[in-house]
Enzyme design. Structure first.
Site, PDB file in Angstrom:
ATOM      1  CB  SER A  61      -0.943   0.001   1.204  1.00  0.00           C
ATOM      2  OG  SER A  61      -0.241  -0.284   2.407  1.00  0.00           O
ATOM      3  CD  GLU A 198      -7.896  -5.159   2.216  1.00  0.00           C
ATOM      4  OE1 GLU A 198      -8.062  -3.990   1.815  1.00  0.00           O
ATOM      5  OE2 GLU A 198      -6.836  -5.787   2.062  1.00  0.00           O
TER       6      GLU A 198
END
Length: 311
Positions: A61, A198
């Site tokens: 990320s 997630e």
């Protein structure tokens, strides 16, 4: 490093020893929540260290958060290594996990092992994470068998978000929920020490984690996982724009930074910075001697003399 610079490396919290893989299993067994955050540089790692988190993920990320890419697919292994080295310098006690970027493990087991070995050797991380499911489970098995601990990742997997229909919750129907459970069981069976889940409905997560022996880390997956993870810049309010539903902001650091830099800019333009407290002084006698030198040099130059410096 200049004499006035300070090292970012944080001392371990008083009485706290480094977190190990057995510690995470023990925490799960005791019902003690595992705290995990991302970090992409030494200062953020230092914050995680001093805040007492258990696991730090050098996540891909970073592509969006600190490197300015539109998505995680574009970050390279070289960039992940560079970021990982910086994070390692700021950590002492949290377990450090390095994300394997897209393109570094999918082609073959041999490539996956080489990439994992590079990430561990060059950054000092103790484990790697890969987005898994299907054939990728075999890559996880190969890495584990090479002696490197692996954290799995199921549900919304950003590297393959396009194939999943975009950045949206997964497991919202029975068929996809079954696939999630099967992926988790497969990852557990090949030796993954933990699994990130997630963007999965909380009720589905409840059913999945109850059938797993390894710790689970949730991000948008409800409260029943063994621990939680958020992106450092998201939870601090450093990133701006649209945030995922699961993000909770614990501060608004972006606005604080903008305001602080704005005040600095105003003071520079008004010439009110630097103030006396922010400048260095010199002994008057030394200043007088320097000015005398300047005066004599100027006089010599005006008369065409050849200048000889003071001894």
């Amino acid at each position: 490093m200049s004499s006035g610079a300070r090292s970012h490396t944080a001392p371990p919290a008083a009485g706290r020893r480094p977190v190990s893989l057995p510690d995470l299993l023990e925490m799960k067994a005791n019902g003690e929540p595992i705290v995990m955050v991302t970090a992409y540089d030494c200062p953020s790692a230092t914050v995680a260290e001093q805040a007492g988190v258990d696991v730090v993920l050098v996540g891909d990320s970073a592509a969006n958060v600190v490197l300015g890419y539109p998505d995680t697919k574009l970050v390279s292994m070289e960039e992940m290594v560079m970021l990982g080295k910086a994070v390692r310098r700021g950590l002492t006690t949290p377990l450090m996990v390095g994300d394997m970027p897209m393109g570094s493990y999918e082609a073959s087991n041999e490539e996956a092992v080489r990439s994992a070995q590079r990430l561990v050797k060059e950054t000092g991380c103790q484990a790697v994470k890969l987005e898994a499911g299907g054939v990728i489970v075999e890559r996880a098995r190969a890495i584990v068998q090479s002696g490197i601990p692996v954290m799995g990742h199921v549900g919304l997997t950003p590297q393959t978000a396009t194939a999943l229909g975009g950045y949206k919750a997964q497991g919202k129907n029975a068929k996809s929920a079954i696939k999630l459970l099967e992926d988790c069981l497969a990852l557990q069976s090949v030796g993954c020490f933990a699994i990130v889940i997630e963007a999965v409905p909380s009720a589905i997560t409840d059913e999945i984690v109850g059938r797993l022996e390894v710790p689970t880390i949730g991000i948008g997956a409800g409260p029943s996982t063994s621990g939680q993870v958020l992106v450092f810049h998201d939870l601090l309010g450093i990133t701006t724009g649209h945030m995922a539903k699961f993000v909770k902001r614990y501060a608004d650091v972006h606005e604080t930074m903008v305001a602080a830099v704005g005040r600095y800019a105003q003071e520079v333009r008004r010439r009110s910075f630097p103030e006396p407290d922010h400048v260095y002084s010199v002994e008057p006698a030394e200043l007088d001697e320097f000015r005398r030198y300047l005066s004599e040099e100027s006089l010599a130059s005006a008369k065409g003399w050849e200048w000889e410096p003071l001894p």
